[in-house]
Design an enzyme around this catalytic site. Structure first.
Site, PDB file in Angstrom:
ATOM      1  N   ASN B 395       0.651  -1.013  -0.042  1.00  0.00           N
ATOM      2  CA  ASN B 395       0.019  -0.053  -0.031  1.00  0.00           C
ATOM      3  C   ASN B 395       0.801   1.214  -0.144  1.00  0.00           C
ATOM      4  OD1 ASN B 395      -1.909   1.952   0.428  1.00  0.00           O
ATOM      5  ND2 ASN B 395      -2.988   1.142   2.096  1.00  0.00           N
ATOM      6  N   ASP B 396       1.387   1.496   1.198  1.00  0.00           N
ATOM      7  CA  ASP B 396       2.275   2.931   1.260  1.00  0.00           C
ATOM      8  C   ASP B 396       3.257   3.143   0.306  1.00  0.00           C
ATOM      9  OD1 ASP B 396       0.389   3.469   3.207  1.00  0.00           O
ATOM     10  OD2 ASP B 396       1.524   2.744   4.842  1.00  0.00           O
ATOM     11  N   VAL B 397       4.030   1.813  -0.107  1.00  0.00           N
ATOM     12  CA  VAL B 397       5.157   1.984  -0.974  1.00  0.00           C
ATOM     13  C   VAL B 397       4.689   2.178  -2.360  1.00  0.00           C
ATOM     14  CG1 VAL B 397       6.452   0.617   0.517  1.00  0.00           C
ATOM     15  CG2 VAL B 397       5.109  -0.488  -1.460  1.00  0.00           C
TER      16      VAL B 397
END
Lengths: 110, 469
Positions: B395-397
């Protein structure tokens, strides 16, 4: 003042740090987990210290209570060494190049 | 000039050979082809050092022998049985064991001096407390990291008021008692135990507020700590092999810690003290594009068609792949796609997962050839050419806000540019936001489709779909 003895040891330490940076910086990212686990195994070298402290005649871990501490100490270090090398070996065995991959053993199960 | 030279102790020669073998072992880790040999060289080095040490006037054979055997049995058995997805916690445990051992070695050596009434030199007093402090920090910290990774306690940061103040006070206690030991204020041992105990507490407290997504940094740092603790016991015992090995590990851990920090564009201090991902579930941003009104959900068959008719697919794995154990299914999907002439590549973000290189190991376990795995910098230009980016539990990456939104908490973090691909397929359990609790505008992008559900089951359905085409 710093003793000659300590200075000699510091020299070894500093040089080893530089060698460490040099060698480790060449490890590709794909092997970073095995690298962690390999260095993990290497710091198991405290087993040497553990054996010296707990095993010699002048050990401070004397008597039943002391023996338990000594046992626990060597156990921790031994766990670190054997676990570390086994896990690294297992992991590294999984890294395969592309070529031989598609062929499962040699009995033509395809 | 005739100088009578002292002959070197054969044990020290053995230790020197061990040091060389360790360095060579790490050197061979520079390629997957030679890495196995490297690990074995290192193991031989260890064997030489241990055997040499056993010749050093050892008398307590029962204690040493039984502890060696039991430790070996537990170590080998657990190392053989652990699942690859559980590797971060395994590494944390072994790391803690090493740290604890280092602290106890230092304690034992200091006790020896006190018992025999030998005057304690500054060299010994300073470094014995150093080993105890770093070793205990590493031991306690690793246990907490283990509990978090094993999900025996929450992976979210645990925070409380005045956390930093409490930590600072404990650090002060450690430094003062350390000073008292070095100054030889009686009773020396008491101050030593206080320093050691306070370090244990600090080890617990400093890992508690660190969230699961920051684990790659913490694990690397703890690894470095244990290395330095081992080196420090080398100073206490006057033993070069401990100094060399500890320095190597310390260097390696430090290098990895810095790399991980860079990969998140955050300083180590921020990682350690930022309590990143604490309960701030909705970012203050408010307003535009807040979580999912434009999200398009599709079926596995839709995804199968998209993938099968693509020329190039880039798979982006994240921690979600590890949780779902989806690596084998992904490999099968890639096999099916390659049969249809689709090129499949894997994009690995440096901090994907819970330890450095976590995704690489899992994919290697699933027999994905390592040439197919690409680092962030190598794969990012490639997304523009890719027909589909398949995001599996990352997600965040992949969050474009890191590139574009200056108000985003992850602004500036280097990401995988999946949004540059022609199409994006995101596999996700639900619309819940990622670890950092930050909305991901990628999901609102018109070229993104979502396939909800357990990653392994979803991929298996997609595989069935591809086969049916």
């Amino acid at each position: 003042m710093i003793s000659a003895h300590l200075l000699a040891e510091l020299t070894v330490f500093i040089l080893a740090v530089f060698v460490g940076f040099e060698v480790i910086s060449k490890v590709p990212t794909t092997l970073h987990t095995p690298l962690m686990s390999a260095t993990n195994a290497i710091h198991g070298i405290v087993l040497v210290g553990a054996i010296l402290v707990a095993g010699q005649a002048d050990t401070p871990f004397a008597g039943i209570g002391g023996a338990i501490v000594g046992f626990f100490l060597v156990l921790l270090a031994s766990l670190n060494v054997f676990g570390g090398y086994t896990v690294t070996e297992r992991m590294l065995a999984m890294f395969k190049p592309r070529r031989p991959a598609p062929k499962p053993p040699a009995d033509g199960a395809q | 000039m005739n100088v009578v030279q002292a002959v070197a102790n054969p044990v020290d020669i053995a230790y020197l050979i061990t040091g060389i073998l360790f360095i060579l072992g790490l050197r061979y880790l520079s390629s997957p082809k030679t890495a196995v040999l490297g690990n074995r060289l290192s193991a031989v080095g260890m064997l030489i050092a241990v055997v040499a040490t056993l010749t050093q006037g050892i008398v307590n054979w029962i204690v040493i022998g039984s502890a060696l055997v039991v430790g070996a049995a537990i170590g080998i058995l657990s190392a053989q049985r652990v699942k690859m997805t559980a590797m971060p916690q395994m590494v944390a445990l072994f790391n803690g064991a090493g740290g604890g051992a280092a602290a106890l070695v230092a304690a034992g050596e200091l006790l020896k001096y006190v018992n025999s009434g030998t005057p304690i030199t500054y060299d010994v007093s300073f470094t014995s407390v150093l080993s105890a402090v770093i070793g205990a920090l590493s031991f306690a910290g690793s246990i907490i990291a283990f509990l978090k990774l094993q999900e025996l306690m929450t992976g979210r940061p645990i925070t409380y008021p005045a956390q930093q103040v409490v930590n600072a006070l404990i650090l002060l206690v450690i430094l003062v008692s350390w000073g008292l030991v070095v100054a030889g204020v009686q009773p020396v041992l008491q101050w030593f135990w206080i320093a050691l105990g306070a370090s244990l507490v600090l080890g617990v407290l400093f890992v508690l507020p660190i969230g699961g997504a920051d684990m790659p940094v913490v694990i690397s740092l703890l690894n470095s700590f244990t290395g330095l603790a081992a080196a420090s016991t080398g100073f206490v015992l006057g033993n070069n092999v401990l100094i060399i090995s500890g320095a190597l590990v310390g260097a390696s851990g430090t290098l990895l810690t810095v790399l991980m920090g860079k990969a998140m564009n955050r300083s180590i201090t921020n990682v350690l003290f930022g309590a990143f991902g604490a309960v701030k579930t909705s970012t203050a941003a408010g307003g535009a594009g807040h979580g999912g009104q434009n999200v398009r959900s599709v079926t596995p068959d839709d995804v199968a068609a998209m993938l099968a008719y693509a020329n190039e697919v880039i798979v982006v794995p994240g921690y979600g792949m590890a949780v779902a154990q989806a690596q084998h299914s992904i490999r099968e999907l890639a096999d099916q796609l390659e049969k249809k002439g689709v090129a499949v590549k894997y994009a690995i973000h440096p901090v994907a997962g819970r330890m450095p290189g976590h995704m690489n190991v899992l994919l290697a376990e699933a027999n994905v050839p390592y040439e197919s795995l690409y680092d962030m910098d190598d794969i990012n230009p490639e997304f523009e050419r890719a027909d589909v980016a398949l995001v599996v539990g990352a997600n965040d990456v992949t969050n474009p806000a890191a590139r574009e939104d200056k108000n985003s908490p992850i602004y500036g973090m280097p990401i995988l540019n999946v949004d540059k691909a022609q199409n994006v397929v995101v596999l996700k359990r639900s619309m819940a936001s990622g670890f950092a609790g930050i909305d991901n505008p990628l999901y609102d992008d018109p070229k993104t489709v979502m396939l909800f559900g357990d990653a392994k089951k979803s991929i298996d359905s997609v595989v069935a779909g591809v086969k049916a085409l």
